[in-house]
Design a protein around this motif. Structure first.
Motif, mmCIF file in Angstrom:
data_model
loop_
_atom_site.group_PDB
_atom_site.id
_atom_site.type_symbol
_atom_site.label_atom_id
_atom_site.label_comp_id
_atom_site.label_asym_id
_atom_site.label_seq_id
_atom_site.Cartn_x
_atom_site.Cartn_y
_atom_site.Cartn_z
ATOM 1 N N THR A 84 8.925 -0.347 -6.374
ATOM 2 C CA THR A 84 7.509 -0.245 -6.007
ATOM 3 C C THR A 84 7.185 -0.895 -4.664
ATOM 4 O OG1 THR A 84 6.935 -2.180 -7.329
ATOM 5 C CG2 THR A 84 6.707 -0.025 -8.390
ATOM 6 N N HIS A 87 6.433 2.076 -2.158
ATOM 7 C CA HIS A 87 5.543 3.120 -2.676
ATOM 8 C C HIS A 87 4.637 3.652 -1.566
ATOM 9 C CE1 HIS A 87 2.548 -0.042 -2.485
ATOM 10 N NE2 HIS A 87 1.645 0.919 -2.545
ATOM 11 N N LEU A 94 1.343 6.542 -7.639
ATOM 12 C CA LEU A 94 2.430 6.006 -6.818
ATOM 13 C C LEU A 94 3.447 7.099 -6.511
ATOM 14 C CD1 LEU A 94 3.114 2.591 -8.598
ATOM 15 C CD2 LEU A 94 1.820 2.994 -6.511
#
Length: 167
Positions: A84, A87, A94
């Protein structure tokens, strides 16, 4: 390559069922994001910066804050892969098109860990489980949180001048 570094009193990584994978005492919890464009040079840069980052106190009575690195103090490091960190938002969803593909990323992350252990005491470098849903426990110390990103070109890799915060 990105690394979100937190100075911690302790940190641990567990599976959702509560089984502990790794835990550390005082040191750094490092969340590592790998982009699709990262190379060996990015690993070398990030590892060098993590090990040299001065976020710890001297340890002496009346000593300076932000004067010692994890390596200077011989503290532990918990490394966790973190897709993440690369992202992009598409509306509220996302999207990970900037991140390295999972199979390639796993090998790259293992190379990162190998470099970290070769530059530091391997017994002090811990890791979570790549690609797994984990529960991370962090007791932040300070709090002190630093975001590092490897430069995009070789000329950007030169050291930048930073003002002295101790004055």
């Amino acid at each position: 390559m990105r690394a979100l570094i937190q100075r911690v009193v302790s940190a641990d990584a567990s599976y959702v069922n509560g089984e502990v994978i790794s835990s550390i005492g005082k040191g750094l919890c490092v969340l590592v994001g790998i982009s699709k464009d990262d190379t060996r040079k990015d690993i070398e840069y990030i590892v060098r910066k993590i090990l040299s980052l001065r976020v710890f106190e001297d340890g002496e009575p009346g000593g300076k804050n932000f004067n010692k690195s994890v390596k200077d103090r011989r503290l532990e490091i918990l490394c966790l892969s973190q897709i993440t960190l690369y992202h992009a938002l598409k509306g509220n969803k996302l999207d990970f098109h900037h991140a390295m593909a999972p199979a390639e990323s796993k090998a790259f992350y293992q190379e990162f860990l190998q470099e970290m252990r070769s530059q530091y005491d391997p017994d002090l470098v811990k890791e979570g489980a790549f690609g797994e849903h984990l529960v991370i426990g962090i007791k932040n110390d300070g709090p002190v949180t630093v975001m590092l990103e490897s430069p995009k070109s070789a000329s950007d890799r030169e050291e930048q001048t930073v003002p002295d915060v101790d004055g």
